[in-house]
Scaffold this active site. Structure first.
Site: not given
Length: 459
Positions: A86, A308, A89, A216
């Protein structure tokens, strides 16, 4: 005096060569310069290559670390890190650049742990899978008003919702019978995905990757498959339902390795969310269809998790050093997990590779296959397992294997051709069928040529 000045200038040049990447954000051109800078600093153990181009024509560059760059060495596992899927990110992108510089610098400093890792592993680092999206996000910077600005690629597509959906096929096969690994792609898959997705799919079909992580931002948790729940009904569905893979315990362990080596992920409370041990099953968090980590597990031999890493998708520059220090050990420890379970060669009686073979573990409904050179890798937790190698036209071989916690157990398979194989004859004009049986003589045994180099295990 001139000699002293000359010596000083040489020292200054040396310092400039080994100076670490500065803690700042890197636009595309700067990212490329950084990759080639590392390549020039450590030319004997690195290689830069491209897996394709983005929508806007930017190269998707990968930096490889290996004691023999560009070559797969039998019994040496392939590992990959993917960042910036992404575009907004961005922490993963910066961490992977830092990791590249760190591996090179520590290799030059003869750090035994890093020397062993590079000697025994082929490491691939893709800092940015979505360079077009990054440039859109970077134009606004950390103070962007649009939370999703730059998330998608230049065609407006979310790349982590763009892989062929193989979960549906697996759930069907699980219920009614069918393959549990290497599920086939639709005939028209290339026309259904974006250029970046297509490049990554072709990449992971070209290398026999064993372990991977996709970096991410937006939360702080180690997320493992499946991402898509059995009850998932639509792309917009956020229904939560735990959907474990057949390797669920192994995936939990892999996720915990990263979480507990991280500076604060393991605490669970981050970004207003709570995840016990800092880990979560993807579908238990929210169901996601056509994601990359599920695709890796269902289509290849690769076990991938999603990391994440930051509450803020685009951290301020002054936060980057703290984030690097919080993630550095976790990045190395997770990489070292590629050296566990079992590995070996699958050969026939004449020591020829059997690339069509399948390795099955009793009680775990997920098989793996050897690579082009006949070597296989099967990640497993410590314990005792019944493992079977099969190949068309050969008798299967089953062994009992004890796996320890420190390094992979070497298990080679030597399959014998079946004594009798039936080949159907062509149909006659009258439609009658016949068959002929070919009895194969057993070849004489040869001595085991041995392996190229034993695995010494990570530090």
């Amino acid at each position: 005096m001139s000699d002293l000045l000359s010596a000083f200038l040489r020292l200054l040049l040396l310092f400039k060569l080994v100076a670490p990447v500065t803690f700042r954000h890197h636009r595309y051109d700067d990212l490329v310069r950084t990759l080639y800078k590392v390549r020039n600093q450590c030319p004997d153990v690195t290689r830069v290559y491209s897996i394709g181009r983005s929508v806007r024509g930017r190269q998707l560059y990968v930096l490889e670390f290996s004691d023999d760059p560009g070559t797969h060495e039998p019994l040496e596992p392939e590992f990959k890190y993917v960042g910036n899927m992404h575009g907004n990110e961005v922490l993963g992108r910066e961490l992977l650049l830092q990791l590249a510089e760190f591996l090179c610098e520590e290799f030059r400093n003869q750090n035994p742990r890093i020397l062993r890792l590079i000697h025994d592993t082929r490491i691939h680092i893709l800092p940015s899978m979505n360079p077009d999206g990054y440039e859109v996000a970077a134009a606004q910077g950390p103070y962007m008003s649009g939370y999703l600005v730059g998330r998608n690629n230049a065609n407006g597509v979310d790349l982590n919702r763009n892989f062929p959906d193989l979960n549906t096929y697996f759930y069907y096969n699980e219920k009614y019978g069918g393959p549990n690994h290497h599920l086939p792609l639709p005939d028209n898959w290339k026309s259904q995905v974006e250029p970046e997705t297509r490049a990554v799919i072709q990449w992971i079909r070209s290398f026999n990757f064993v372990l991977s992580a996709n970096l991410h931002g937006g939360a702080v948790v180690a997320n493992y498959p499946y991402d898509k729940s059995l009850e998932h009904r639509s792309r917009s569905s956020h229904h939560s339902s735990n959907s474990p893979t057949p390797d669920d315990k192994l995936f939990q362990k892999l996720a915990k390795v990263y979480s507990y080596a991280h500076g604060w992920m393991y605490q669970g409370w981050n970004c207003g969310d709570y995840f016990p041990d800092g880990i979560t099953n993807g579908a238990s968090w929210y169901s996601l269809s056509k994601g990359m980590q599920d695709f890796n597990y269902l289509h290849t031999n690769c076990f991938e998790i999603t990391l994440e890493l930051s509450c803020n998708k685009f951290p301020r520059q002054e936060e980057l050093q703290r984030e690097w220090l919080g993630n550095r050990e976790a990045l190395i420890q997770f990489l070292e997990q590629v050296h566990q379970g079992i590995k070996g060669m699958v050969l026939d009686e004449n020591y020829n590779n059997l690339t069509g073979a399948v390795i099955s573990v009793s009680g775990i409904n997920h098989d793996v296959t050897p690579g082009e050179q006949g070597d296989y890798f099967r990640l497993l937790l410590p314990g005792t397992y019944t493992v079977t190698a099969t190949a068309p036209g050969f008798d299967p071989q089953t062994v009992s294997v004890t796996v320890g916690p420190a390094e992979p157990t070497l298990v080679n398979f030597y399959l014998k051709k079946s004594k009798a194989q039936v080949y159907p004859m062509r149909r006659t004009p009258s439609g009658e069928q016949a068959a002929r049986v070919k009895v194969l003589s057993r070849p004489s045994r040869k001595k085991d040529p041995g392996m190229k180099k034993p695995h010494r295990g990570p530090a």
